[in-house]
Design an enzyme around this catalytic site. Structure first.
Site, PDB file in Angstrom:
ATOM      1  N   HIS A 313       0.861  -1.048  -0.309  1.00  0.00           N
ATOM      2  CA  HIS A 313       0.005  -0.108  -0.286  1.00  0.00           C
ATOM      3  C   HIS A 313       1.315   1.215  -0.472  1.00  0.00           C
ATOM      4  O   HIS A 313       1.989   1.060   0.295  1.00  0.00           O
ATOM      5  CB  HIS A 313      -0.446  -0.671   1.233  1.00  0.00           C
ATOM      6  CG  HIS A 313      -2.017   1.061   1.108  1.00  0.00           C
ATOM      7  ND1 HIS A 313      -1.501   2.282   1.455  1.00  0.00           N
ATOM      8  CD2 HIS A 313      -3.270   0.961   1.149  1.00  0.00           C
ATOM      9  CE1 HIS A 313      -2.829   2.592   0.880  1.00  0.00           C
ATOM     10  NE2 HIS A 313      -4.035   2.073   1.095  1.00  0.00           N
ATOM     11  N   ARG A 333      -5.501  10.180   0.245  1.00  0.00           N
ATOM     12  CA  ARG A 333      -5.655  10.915  -1.830  1.00  0.00           C
ATOM     13  C   ARG A 333      -7.069  11.402  -2.267  1.00  0.00           C
ATOM     14  O   ARG A 333      -7.032  12.215  -2.577  1.00  0.00           O
ATOM     15  CB  ARG A 333      -4.763   9.443  -1.860  1.00  0.00           C
ATOM     16  CG  ARG A 333      -2.949  10.011  -1.440  1.00  0.00           C
ATOM     17  CD  ARG A 333      -2.018   8.477  -2.118  1.00  0.00           C
ATOM     18  NE  ARG A 333      -2.259   7.595  -1.064  1.00  0.00           N
ATOM     19  CZ  ARG A 333      -2.451   6.613  -1.500  1.00  0.00           C
ATOM     20  NH1 ARG A 333      -2.658   6.350  -2.972  1.00  0.00           N
ATOM     21  NH2 ARG A 333      -2.469   5.190  -0.775  1.00  0.00           N
TER      22      ARG A 333
HETATM   23  O1  MEZ Z   1      -9.448  -1.752   0.687  1.00  0.00           O
HETATM   24  C1  MEZ Z   1      -8.152  -0.866   0.704  1.00  0.00           C
HETATM   25  O2  MEZ Z   1      -7.350  -1.804   0.925  1.00  0.00           O
HETATM   26  C2  MEZ Z   1      -8.477  -0.117   1.555  1.00  0.00           C
HETATM   27  C3  MEZ Z   1      -9.347   0.756   1.846  1.00  0.00           C
HETATM   28  C4  MEZ Z   1      -7.674   0.395   2.179  1.00  0.00           C
HETATM   29  C5  MEZ Z   1      -7.515   1.890   3.041  1.00  0.00           C
HETATM   30  O3  MEZ Z   1      -5.963   2.542   2.299  1.00  0.00           O
HETATM   31  O4  MEZ Z   1      -8.470   3.259   3.137  1.00  0.00           O
END
Ligand code: MEZ
Length: 527
Positions: A313, A333
């Site tokens: 992520h 974001r």
């Molecule tokens: O689905 C995800 O991983 C999610 C919504 C994460 C986030 O950035 O909040």
């Protein structure tokens, strides 16, 4: 320079950045960027698996070791069941609760086992929302196409079709159970835009969507009086000697005793793998995310798919140290927060797919445009105060109350100062191969949620995980309950484990780690 001096650059360049045109990536540029900077393409981090259903396939070293690892269960364990169920659900997160509730609703005798407490899971930590095509100008077809594009066209089409088509029914189920999704001034469900999506499609509960969903599901499991087995880690499956699954062996985390549950069908919903810290990455995952279900299913002979791809992520916290790896939701974001390098420049469309955004951040840092903390970590800025500049005071508190508090606890005011972020290990894109009802090629063994693979292709879109859990948890629960009605309980053996151990010996695999890991070593009290 201390961090504050670097932060000043973010404040000073804000006005200029608001008019800056972003670099445009062609499909070829995106591909080159990912291949050069995404951690999935670091050759040295991978090796072939030596034996078992995926022998010869490449995966990260940490997972290969886990899959080849040694079961803690002795070959001569007495196989008298302590409990029996029609449907045994392993895992107390979103997929496990959904599976248990639907199987119970069909009249099956269900046991829900979990290695920590009910709801301790990645699901409860989900922040940014659940994708469902409910807006008037949206459709499941559009949802399908966005997800396919995000997944580099490698998604299993059947699984994906089912997920997007069943999204609206699932949303209704959750609303009827009492989930308080955000609504607009007229009381209609509100949808927000997520990275890689062509339409606003995210149902949210501020920045604690998973917590709200799990509040309701956990209550429902308790209301329905579904029997629980908490603090019980699944350490082995049971088989009938002819390849079908017939139950599981648990280890009680308090007294270390083995507990056997005989079941006509077993649903593994043990979640992700972040706590393996692949390639040394910090993680956004909870402490129990150690890939247990992958190891258990693999030893039973269930093949895995796309286990060479993981999601990093883009925005994991880098500072303060207490928050390293924790998620800073993509929602920030989506609301307009800029990613900014040490020179005060934007360098990527913040709402591009996660693999592109993460690769761009890694590129900035590798080329010396990152910001270093006193402890030697590196990252780029996420300009959180910009949201209040654009939307007015109170906007961060309104959309991201949990994030404001998460940082406040350590003296960081995200309304005033940007936060430092770097990719964090967030999700395993692949997992156990399943069909549209969550059944694996091993008879009577089902898998739901993050432990399963194929649906998301090589890159999951934001918000598709919560939907995946609910849709395939439901389908696995209903199918397993139906199956259980028409069959007798099979015999309990460890034949598959004997075979697995013989294979390990044949391939000269020794010095294996104990698998599943259950909890990462740093959570254990020294003895
Ligand atoms: O689905 C995800 O991983 C999610 C919504 C994460 C986030 O950035 O909040």
């Amino acid at each position: 320079m201390d961090l504050r001096a670097f932060q000043d650059i973010v404040h000073k360049t804000r006005d200029l950045r608001r008019t800056q045109t972003l670099p445009k990536f062609s499909p070829a540029d995106r591909d080159t960027l990912i291949r050069k900077y995404h951690p999935d393409y670091r050759e040295r981090a991978y090796r072939p698996i030596q034996f078992g259903p995926n022998a010869g396939d490449r995966t990260v070293r940490e997972l290969a070791c886990l899959l080849e690892g040694e079961s803690p269960v002795p070959a001569d364990l007495p196989l008298t069941p302590d409990q029996t169920a029609d449907v045994l659900v392993v895992g107390g997160g979103g997929a496990g609760c959904a599976a248990a509730l639907h199987a119970h609703g069909k009249g099956a005798k269900v046991i829900l086992a979990t290695k920590l407490r009910l709801a301790d899971s990645n699901s409860v930590m989900a922040q940014g929302g659940m994708q469902v095509a409910i807006a008037p100008d949206d459709s499941p077809v559009q949802h399908f196409l966005d997800t396919l594009k995000g997944g580099h066209l490698k998604n299993d089409h059947q699984l994906l079709k089912v997920m997007v088509e069943e999204g609206p029914t699932i949303a209704k189920w959750l609303v009827d159970l009492g989930v308080l999704f955000d609504r607009d001034a007229d009381g209609n469900l509100q949808v927000k835009k997520g990275g890689g999506s062509s339409k606003p499609r995210l149902l949210t509960c501020s920045d604690y969507t998973g917590l709200e969903i799990m509040r309701v599901l956990k209550d429902e499991v308790l209301n329905q009086k579904i029997p629980l087995l908490e603090f019980s880690a699944a350490v082995e499956l049971l088989s009938d000697g002819q390849g079908a699954c017939t139950g599981a062996v648990f280890q009680d985390l308090d007294n270390k005793r083995f507990v056997l549950v005989a079941a006509k069908a077993v649903i593994l919903a043990t979640g992700g793998i972040g706590r393996l810290h692949i390639q040394g990455f910090p993680t956004s995952n909870h402490y129990g995310a150690t890939g247990d279900g992958l190891a258990l299913a693999y030893r039973m002979g269930a093949p895995l798919v796309q286990i060479d791809t993981f999601q990093y992520h883009p925005s994991g916290a880098v500072y303060p140290e207490q928050l390293v790896g924790q998620l800073v939701t993509e929602g920030i974001r989506s609301e307009g927060g800029h990613l900014v390098n040490v020179k005060g420049e934007r360098f990527v469309n913040e709402l591009d797919t996660r693999d592109v955004v993460s690769s761009s951040i890694i590129l900035e840092c590798e080329e010396g445009r990152g910001v270093r903390t006193a402890s030697g970590r590196e990252g780029v800025w996420l300009d959180t105060p910009l949201i209040e500049v654009e939307q007015g005071e109170g906007a961060l508190e309104k959309h991201f109350p949990a994030m404001v508090r998460q940082y406040e606890r350590y003296g960081v005011n995200i309304r005033k100062d940007p936060v430092l972020i770097y990719p964090t290990l967030h999700y395993q894109n692949g997992g156990v191969k399943i069909d549209v009802n969550g059944e694996t090629p091993v008879k009577n063994l089902f898998v739901a949620g993050e432990t399963s693979g194929g649906l998301h292709g090589r890159n999951r879109l934001m918000g598709n995980s919560l939907l995946d859990l609910m849709v395939f948890g439901k389908r696995a629960g209903l199918t397993a309950a139906d199956r259980a009605k028409s069959m007798q309980q099979g015999t309990l053996t460890l034949a598959h484990l004997d075979q697995f151990r013989a294979e390990a010996r044949k391939h000269g695999v020794s010095n294996q780690i104990t698998s599943p890991m259950i909890l990462p070593a740093y959570t254990r009290t020294p003895t």
